[in-house]
Design an enzyme around this catalytic site. Structure first.
Site, PDB file in Angstrom:
ATOM      1  N   PHE A 126      43.189  41.592  42.619  1.00 32.38           N
ATOM      2  CA  PHE A 126      42.782  40.209  42.886  1.00 32.38           C
ATOM      3  C   PHE A 126      43.401  39.849  44.242  1.00 32.38           C
ATOM      4  CE2 PHE A 126      43.229  35.620  42.662  1.00 32.38           C
ATOM      5  CZ  PHE A 126      41.992  35.235  42.160  1.00 32.38           C
ATOM      6  N   LYS A 221      44.186  31.314  31.430  1.00 36.37           N
ATOM      7  CA  LYS A 221      43.057  32.124  30.953  1.00 36.37           C
ATOM      8  C   LYS A 221      43.159  32.260  29.424  1.00 36.37           C
ATOM      9  CE  LYS A 221      43.047  34.766  35.283  1.00 36.37           C
ATOM     10  NZ  LYS A 221      41.905  34.202  36.007  1.00 36.37           N
ATOM     11  N   ARG A 370      30.129  38.194  35.004  1.00 31.07           N
ATOM     12  CA  ARG A 370      31.320  38.432  34.172  1.00 31.07           C
ATOM     13  C   ARG A 370      31.235  37.618  32.900  1.00 31.07           C
ATOM     14  NH1 ARG A 370      37.180  37.565  36.585  1.00 31.07           N
ATOM     15  NH2 ARG A 370      36.472  35.433  36.277  1.00 31.07           N
TER      16      ARG A 370
HETATM   17  C1  PLP Z   1      44.867  39.097  38.567  1.00 33.11           C
HETATM   18  C2  PLP Z   1      45.079  37.710  39.111  1.00 33.11           C
HETATM   19  N1  PLP Z   1      46.207  37.436  39.776  1.00 33.11           N
HETATM   20  C3  PLP Z   1      46.438  36.180  40.268  1.00 33.11           C
HETATM   21  C4  PLP Z   1      45.506  35.172  40.081  1.00 33.11           C
HETATM   22  C5  PLP Z   1      45.666  33.782  40.622  1.00 33.11           C
HETATM   23  O1  PLP Z   1      46.907  33.383  40.876  1.00 33.11           O
HETATM   24  P1  PLP Z   1      47.315  31.846  40.940  1.00 33.11           P
HETATM   25  O2  PLP Z   1      47.746  31.467  39.553  1.00 33.11           O
HETATM   26  O3  PLP Z   1      48.387  31.802  41.922  1.00 33.11           O
HETATM   27  O4  PLP Z   1      46.111  31.046  41.359  1.00 33.11           O
HETATM   28  C6  PLP Z   1      44.343  35.430  39.363  1.00 33.11           C
HETATM   29  C7  PLP Z   1      43.364  34.340  39.148  1.00 33.11           C
HETATM   30  O5  PLP Z   1      42.320  34.460  38.592  1.00 33.11           O
HETATM   31  C8  PLP Z   1      44.111  36.733  38.886  1.00 33.11           C
HETATM   32  O6  PLP Z   1      42.994  37.019  38.222  1.00 33.11           O
END
Ligand code: PLP
Length: 395
Positions: A126, A221, A370
């Site tokens: 991500f 989530k 998705r």
């Molecule tokens: C794997 C992953 N890491 C980080 C984030 C996002 O991070 P943050 O909570 O800082 O927006 C997401 C958001 O969907 C994600 O899927």
């Protein structure tokens, strides 16, 4: 009624988690976007009202102590801990996932010696993890090396300081092998940092069991904490004394109200705290976590796999041949709790039409549909309906 619709009814009738759906606010559509924003648990609005009106409105400053505001980051961390296979005292809640990636990664590099000059990052990550990893590399004077997860073992060496991986790929839903990758990172003498955003609350993680060093994750989530609810940081107990956060705020001080000039880190997980916690979001999350009382993550995983298996079966049966291609692995050991379907060239339009018809998933560029399956509130009839509506739109 089709055979698959009848099968769905049978599966729903035998589903031990079916009763949990009543704990959420849902309409008569099919919500398959809990891998982006979980649905609202019914317990949350009343709690937020109480926090605002009574705790803040009436008690005011007294609530830091009397309403347990000050200790909320550790208390809620301990509530999340069993869901990710961690004993108490290793997780603090606060800040965003992005901020916690910075704490974890810089903290990881500071645990190893200077000769280790590389940070390995999941090349398919991500984006935020990649951006932060690049900054962490600059802050610590290391080189960033993007590597696809399957190639990580071969990329490890005496030069590796830390490795940042995603447990489940946000785009494809692929589940990476946390136990064996963590073991490989350790065999190279490096620190393993995992992003659990797409696995926590959907499948067993086993942080303690597999010796993960540091982990981060979001709570909006599969943990249903609400939009922008605070993230968390796990620091394995044996590393806590040496964990040197790049963001040492007054909340992680050993004596926060001593107002001392010198910084002395607190003991334990609360070393991962920074500044004043976002109490409204945090206590909304605490209320949301009550839906997990008495729910086993193994039962959630069993249902999640049954839901995604059934969705793939319905898609195969209903959708015209060649119209979509699943990017999500067939093997259970490699599957998270979402199904990603490549749908060229019109995935964006197709998802818009699905949402208009009450089937809510999401679209990821350039051509991915998705569908996230949250076992706490998605049923098998939802799955059959989603595949049927998708097929109608693709015909
Ligand atoms: C794997 C992953 N890491 C980080 C984030 C996002 O991070 P943050 O909570 O800082 O927006 C997401 C958001 O969907 C994600 O899927």
């Amino acid at each position: 009624m089709s055979d698959l619709a009848r099968t769905a009814q049978q599966y729903d009738a035998g589903d031990p988690l079916a009763g949990l759906r009543a704990l959420f606010v849902l309409d008569d559509g099919v919500y398959l976007d809990g891998n982006s924003l979980g649905a609202l648990p019914r317990s949350v609005p009343g709690r937020v009202e109480d926090v605002v009106r009574r705790q803040w409105g009436a008690l005011k400053i007294r609530s830091w102590d009397e309403s347990g505001w000050w200790t909320a980051p550790e208390r809620i961390g301990d509530r999340i801990a069993p869901l990710v296979g961690a004993a108490a005292g290793q997780i603090v809640v606060g800040d965003s996932t992005s901020v916690n990636v910075l704490k974890a990664l810089v903290g990881a590099v500071r645990l190893v010696d200077d000769a280790r000059d590389e940070i390995v990052v999941d090349a398919t990550t991500f984006p935020t993890d990649g951006y932060i990893a690049e900054s962490a590399a600059r802050l610590t004077g290391r080189t960033l090396r993007p590597v696809r997860p399957a190639e990580v073992p071969a990329a490890l060496s005496g030069r590796t300081a830390a490795v940042l991986l995603n447990h489940v790929d946000y785009r494809t839903g692929r589940l990476h092998d946390l136990p064996s990758l963590t073991a490989a990172v350790h065999a190279a003498g490096a620190i393993a940092v995992w992003d659990l955003c797409h696995s926590a609350g959907a499948l067993p993680v086993g942080l303690d069991e597999h010796g993960v060093d540091l982990a981060v994750g979001c709570t909006y989530k599969y943990l249903n904490g609400g939009p922008g609810s605070p993230a968390y940081l796990y620091v394995r107990r044996e590393l806590q004394d040496r964990f040197d956060s790049p963001l040492p705020g007054w909340n992680s001080h050993a004596e926060p109200f001593g107002m001392r000039e010198d910084y002395e880190p607190a003991a334990g997980a609360l070393r991962g705290r920074v500044g004043t916690p976002d109490i409204l979001s945090m206590l909304a999350l605490e209320a949301a976590l009550e839906v997990w009382d008495g729910v086993s993550i193994d039962a959630v995983r069993t249902k999640s796999l049954a839901l995604t298996d059934f969705f793939l079966e319905c898609v195969r049966a209903y959708v015209p041949e060649g119209r979509v291609e699943s990017l999500t692995p067939v093997r259970h050991e490699e599957r998270g709790s979402q199904v990603a379907l490549r749908c060229s060239p019109d995935a964006g339009d197709v998802m818009k039409r699905l949402i208009e018809r009450g089937v809510v998933g999401d679209f990821r560029r350039p051509d991915v549909l998705r569908f996230g399956f949250t076992p706490l509130y998605v049923g098998f009839a939802d799955v059959e309906r989603a595949a049927r509506v998708l097929a109608e739109e693709l015909r």
